[in-house]
Design a protein around this motif. Sequence first.
Motif, PDB file in Angstrom:
ATOM      1  N   THR A 182      11.009 -10.179   9.010  1.00 48.42           N
ATOM      2  CA  THR A 182      11.344  -9.496   7.628  1.00 48.42           C
ATOM      3  C   THR A 182      10.259  -9.074   6.781  1.00 48.42           C
ATOM      4  OG1 THR A 182      11.171 -11.506   6.388  1.00 48.42           O
ATOM      5  CG2 THR A 182      13.396 -10.807   7.340  1.00 48.42           C
ATOM      6  N   LYS A 183      10.476  -7.817   5.860  1.00 48.46           N
ATOM      7  CA  LYS A 183       9.135  -7.439   5.261  1.00 48.46           C
ATOM      8  C   LYS A 183       8.834  -8.113   3.943  1.00 48.46           C
ATOM      9  CE  LYS A 183      10.281  -2.442   6.280  1.00 48.46           C
ATOM     10  NZ  LYS A 183      10.547  -1.237   5.754  1.00 48.46           N
ATOM     11  N   PRO A 184       7.810  -8.412   3.657  1.00 47.19           N
ATOM     12  CA  PRO A 184       7.588  -9.235   2.360  1.00 47.19           C
ATOM     13  C   PRO A 184       7.890  -8.645   1.392  1.00 47.19           C
ATOM     14  CG  PRO A 184       5.571  -7.943   3.036  1.00 47.19           C
ATOM     15  CD  PRO A 184       6.434  -7.674   4.153  1.00 47.19           C
ATOM     16  N   ASP A 219       3.645  -5.330  -6.745  1.00 46.79           N
ATOM     17  CA  ASP A 219       2.954  -4.465  -7.631  1.00 46.79           C
ATOM     18  C   ASP A 219       1.427  -4.072  -6.976  1.00 46.79           C
ATOM     19  OD1 ASP A 219       2.094  -2.430  -9.077  1.00 46.79           O
ATOM     20  OD2 ASP A 219       1.558  -3.811 -11.222  1.00 46.79           O
ATOM     21  N   LEU A 220       1.615  -3.031  -5.855  1.00 46.53           N
ATOM     22  CA  LEU A 220       0.477  -2.955  -5.406  1.00 46.53           C
ATOM     23  C   LEU A 220      -0.083  -1.371  -5.515  1.00 46.53           C
ATOM     24  CD1 LEU A 220       1.292  -4.494  -1.818  1.00 46.53           C
ATOM     25  CD2 LEU A 220      -0.081  -5.482  -3.513  1.00 46.53           C
ATOM     26  N   ALA A 221      -1.380  -1.330  -5.457  1.00 45.90           N
ATOM     27  CA  ALA A 221      -1.845   0.272  -5.536  1.00 45.90           C
ATOM     28  C   ALA A 221      -1.563   0.774  -4.167  1.00 45.90           C
ATOM     29  CB  ALA A 221      -3.553   0.071  -5.306  1.00 45.90           C
ATOM     30  N   PRO A 222      -1.241   2.087  -4.421  1.00 47.17           N
ATOM     31  CA  PRO A 222      -0.789   2.997  -3.347  1.00 47.17           C
ATOM     32  C   PRO A 222      -1.362   3.015  -1.967  1.00 47.17           C
ATOM     33  CG  PRO A 222      -1.253   4.493  -5.138  1.00 47.17           C
ATOM     34  CD  PRO A 222      -1.823   2.985  -5.454  1.00 47.17           C
ATOM     35  N   THR A 223      -0.551   2.908  -1.139  1.00 49.55           N
ATOM     36  CA  THR A 223      -1.039   2.656   0.363  1.00 49.55           C
ATOM     37  C   THR A 223      -2.155   3.647   0.787  1.00 49.55           C
ATOM     38  OG1 THR A 223       1.070   1.898   1.012  1.00 49.55           O
ATOM     39  CG2 THR A 223      -0.496   2.321   2.681  1.00 49.55           C
ATOM     40  N   THR A 282      -6.879  -5.300 -16.716  1.00 48.84           N
ATOM     41  CA  THR A 282      -5.994  -4.539 -17.479  1.00 48.84           C
ATOM     42  C   THR A 282      -4.405  -5.045 -17.352  1.00 48.84           C
ATOM     43  OG1 THR A 282      -5.613  -3.211 -15.502  1.00 48.84           O
ATOM     44  CG2 THR A 282      -7.211  -2.330 -16.949  1.00 48.84           C
ATOM     45  N   GLY A 283      -4.243  -6.440 -16.464  1.00 52.84           N
ATOM     46  CA  GLY A 283      -3.125  -7.139 -16.602  1.00 52.84           C
ATOM     47  C   GLY A 283      -1.837  -6.727 -15.801  1.00 52.84           C
ATOM     48  N   ARG A 284      -2.410  -5.984 -14.564  1.00 53.02           N
ATOM     49  CA  ARG A 284      -1.166  -5.527 -13.372  1.00 53.02           C
ATOM     50  C   ARG A 284      -0.568  -6.891 -13.032  1.00 53.02           C
ATOM     51  NH1 ARG A 284      -2.970  -1.838  -8.832  1.00 53.02           N
ATOM     52  NH2 ARG A 284      -3.129  -0.119 -10.700  1.00 53.02           N
ATOM     53  N   TYR A 285      -1.366  -7.942 -12.955  1.00 54.43           N
ATOM     54  CA  TYR A 285      -0.699  -9.071 -12.230  1.00 54.43           C
ATOM     55  C   TYR A 285      -0.234 -10.316 -13.324  1.00 54.43           C
ATOM     56  CZ  TYR A 285      -2.795  -6.851  -8.293  1.00 54.43           C
ATOM     57  OH  TYR A 285      -3.160  -6.079  -7.398  1.00 54.43           O
ATOM     58  N   GLU A 286      -0.179 -10.013 -14.470  1.00 55.92           N
ATOM     59  CA  GLU A 286       0.031 -10.791 -15.492  1.00 55.92           C
ATOM     60  C   GLU A 286       1.660 -11.310 -15.341  1.00 55.92           C
ATOM     61  OE1 GLU A 286      -0.162  -9.295 -19.485  1.00 55.92           O
ATOM     62  OE2 GLU A 286      -2.248  -9.462 -19.406  1.00 55.92           O
ATOM     63  N   GLN A 287       2.564 -10.275 -14.739  1.00 52.60           N
ATOM     64  CA  GLN A 287       4.123 -10.720 -14.504  1.00 52.60           C
ATOM     65  C   GLN A 287       4.321 -10.586 -13.029  1.00 52.60           C
ATOM     66  OE1 GLN A 287       5.860 -11.720 -17.086  1.00 52.60           O
ATOM     67  NE2 GLN A 287       4.080 -11.244 -18.586  1.00 52.60           N
ATOM     68  N   ASN A 288       3.180 -10.497 -12.092  1.00 51.18           N
ATOM     69  CA  ASN A 288       3.659 -10.484 -10.658  1.00 51.18           C
ATOM     70  C   ASN A 288       2.483 -11.303  -9.999  1.00 51.18           C
ATOM     71  OD1 ASN A 288       5.375  -8.025 -10.461  1.00 51.18           O
ATOM     72  ND2 ASN A 288       3.689  -7.127 -11.736  1.00 51.18           N
ATOM     73  N   PRO A 289       3.017 -11.818  -8.680  1.00 51.86           N
ATOM     74  CA  PRO A 289       1.789 -12.939  -8.052  1.00 51.86           C
ATOM     75  C   PRO A 289       0.901 -11.872  -7.501  1.00 51.86           C
ATOM     76  CG  PRO A 289       4.384 -12.370  -6.967  1.00 51.86           C
ATOM     77  CD  PRO A 289       4.262 -12.070  -8.300  1.00 51.86           C
ATOM     78  N   PHE A 290      -0.254 -12.570  -7.279  1.00 52.00           N
ATOM     79  CA  PHE A 290      -1.167 -11.831  -6.621  1.00 52.00           C
ATOM     80  C   PHE A 290      -1.013 -11.641  -5.293  1.00 52.00           C
ATOM     81  CE2 PHE A 290      -5.533 -11.131  -4.831  1.00 52.00           C
ATOM     82  CZ  PHE A 290      -6.062 -10.038  -5.901  1.00 52.00           C
ATOM     83  N   PRO A 291      -1.013 -10.376  -4.675  1.00 50.22           N
ATOM     84  CA  PRO A 291      -0.880 -10.163  -3.299  1.00 50.22           C
ATOM     85  C   PRO A 291      -1.682 -11.279  -2.328  1.00 50.22           C
ATOM     86  CG  PRO A 291      -1.279  -8.097  -4.454  1.00 50.22           C
ATOM     87  CD  PRO A 291      -1.652  -9.234  -5.362  1.00 50.22           C
ATOM     88  N   THR A 292      -0.936 -11.281  -1.136  1.00 55.25           N
ATOM     89  CA  THR A 292      -1.701 -11.833  -0.106  1.00 55.25           C
ATOM     90  C   THR A 292      -2.875 -10.977   0.578  1.00 55.25           C
ATOM     91  OG1 THR A 292      -0.318 -11.078   1.653  1.00 55.25           O
ATOM     92  CG2 THR A 292       0.269 -13.222   0.763  1.00 55.25           C
ATOM     93  N   GLU A 293      -3.899 -11.848   1.288  1.00 50.55           N
ATOM     94  CA  GLU A 293      -4.612 -10.939   2.001  1.00 50.55           C
ATOM     95  C   GLU A 293      -4.227  -9.870   2.959  1.00 50.55           C
ATOM     96  OE1 GLU A 293      -7.780 -12.386   5.349  1.00 50.55           O
ATOM     97  OE2 GLU A 293      -8.206 -13.331   3.337  1.00 50.55           O
ATOM     98  N   GLN A 342      -1.501  -8.292   2.694  1.00 53.32           N
ATOM     99  CA  GLN A 342      -0.643  -7.338   1.689  1.00 53.32           C
ATOM    100  C   GLN A 342      -1.667  -6.381   1.045  1.00 53.32           C
ATOM    101  OE1 GLN A 342       1.476  -9.941  -0.634  1.00 53.32           O
ATOM    102  NE2 GLN A 342       3.474  -9.706   0.474  1.00 53.32           N
ATOM    103  N   LEU A 343      -2.988  -6.698   0.703  1.00 55.59           N
ATOM    104  CA  LEU A 343      -3.715  -6.173   0.153  1.00 55.59           C
ATOM    105  C   LEU A 343      -4.774  -5.248   1.105  1.00 55.59           C
ATOM    106  CD1 LEU A 343      -5.668  -8.775  -2.300  1.00 55.59           C
ATOM    107  CD2 LEU A 343      -4.419  -6.664  -3.064  1.00 55.59           C
ATOM    108  N   ALA A 344      -4.678  -5.886   2.360  1.00 56.00           N
ATOM    109  CA  ALA A 344      -5.425  -5.004   3.415  1.00 56.00           C
ATOM    110  C   ALA A 344      -4.468  -3.540   3.714  1.00 56.00           C
ATOM    111  CB  ALA A 344      -5.876  -5.711   4.443  1.00 56.00           C
ATOM    112  N   GLN A 345      -3.087  -4.215   3.953  1.00 50.37           N
ATOM    113  CA  GLN A 345      -2.187  -2.937   4.193  1.00 50.37           C
ATOM    114  C   GLN A 345      -2.064  -1.873   3.126  1.00 50.37           C
ATOM    115  OE1 GLN A 345       1.709  -4.348   4.941  1.00 50.37           O
ATOM    116  NE2 GLN A 345       2.380  -2.350   5.925  1.00 50.37           N
ATOM    117  N   ALA A 346      -2.148  -2.499   1.987  1.00 55.72           N
ATOM    118  CA  ALA A 346      -1.938  -1.638   0.839  1.00 55.72           C
ATOM    119  C   ALA A 346      -3.012  -0.712   0.599  1.00 55.72           C
ATOM    120  CB  ALA A 346      -1.618  -2.213  -0.506  1.00 55.72           C
ATOM    121  N   HIS A 347      -4.181  -1.044   0.766  1.00 60.72           N
ATOM    122  CA  HIS A 347      -5.687  -0.559   0.849  1.00 60.72           C
ATOM    123  C   HIS A 347      -6.128   0.344   1.833  1.00 60.72           C
ATOM    124  CE1 HIS A 347      -6.268  -1.597  -3.606  1.00 60.72           C
ATOM    125  NE2 HIS A 347      -5.747  -2.643  -3.237  1.00 60.72           N
TER     126      HIS A 347
END
Length: 256
Positions: free
Chosen positions: A3-5, A9-13, A37-48, A50-55
Amino acid sequence: MATKPPSLDLAPTNLRPSLGRNLTYGMLDSLGRAIVTGRYEQNPFPTEAQLAQAHGVSRSVTREAVKMLTAKGLLSARPRQGTVVQPASNWNLFDTDVLRWLLERKFSVDLLRQFNQLRVAIEPEAAALAARFGGPADLGKIDAGLARMVAAEQGQDEPLEADIAFHVAILTASKNPFYMQFHDVVTTALRTSIRFTNRIKGRTASIADHEAVRDAITARDADAARLAMRHLISDVLELIEQVEAEREAPATAPSS
């Protein structure tokens, strides 16, 4: 079938082009700015992953950037909790990246005041030490900084860079390694502080006030150098208080 994670709130792929040539530092800057700037105040910080894929970068690049953010106090990794964003009270405010991200977000008069309160505790003593221990080459750099400020008044130099050069020269002339290392923080934060004061006053920094500091240092008068620098920075704090008072003052009721 896997299943997809969950959506985060990630930066564009695939931000590889925008991260620049150094992918690790590019990702550090992107994530650091997002945290501050507060992007993750209401969202969990992405996993390693997820970050690698998004960036659009490798896991090793992501891992190194996260380690650097952890060293700056912005993140922490805990067993069974993953990587979490730390409260602002844990951030290393003497780290120039963190300070730059703070100053680049929505302008804060409070942050500007706090920075100048720190300056008034450091720079007057640095000026006094410069008067006592600064060598001929150090005094020459202070003179050069002041000369640049004079040239900037005539449109022949950049006022902001000239002002910074003057203050950094004094920190260096103090010969105190702790004050000398403070120059990165001063350089970063003065860019905002000077722009603010110049915009409010409608003019560049006072040449006479800076000359008073230079003259006291050149005369080897530590007490006068301390007082002159304190006066110079206190003027900024008074300006901030004046601006805040004008903003808080109730509007004058129209006369009947």
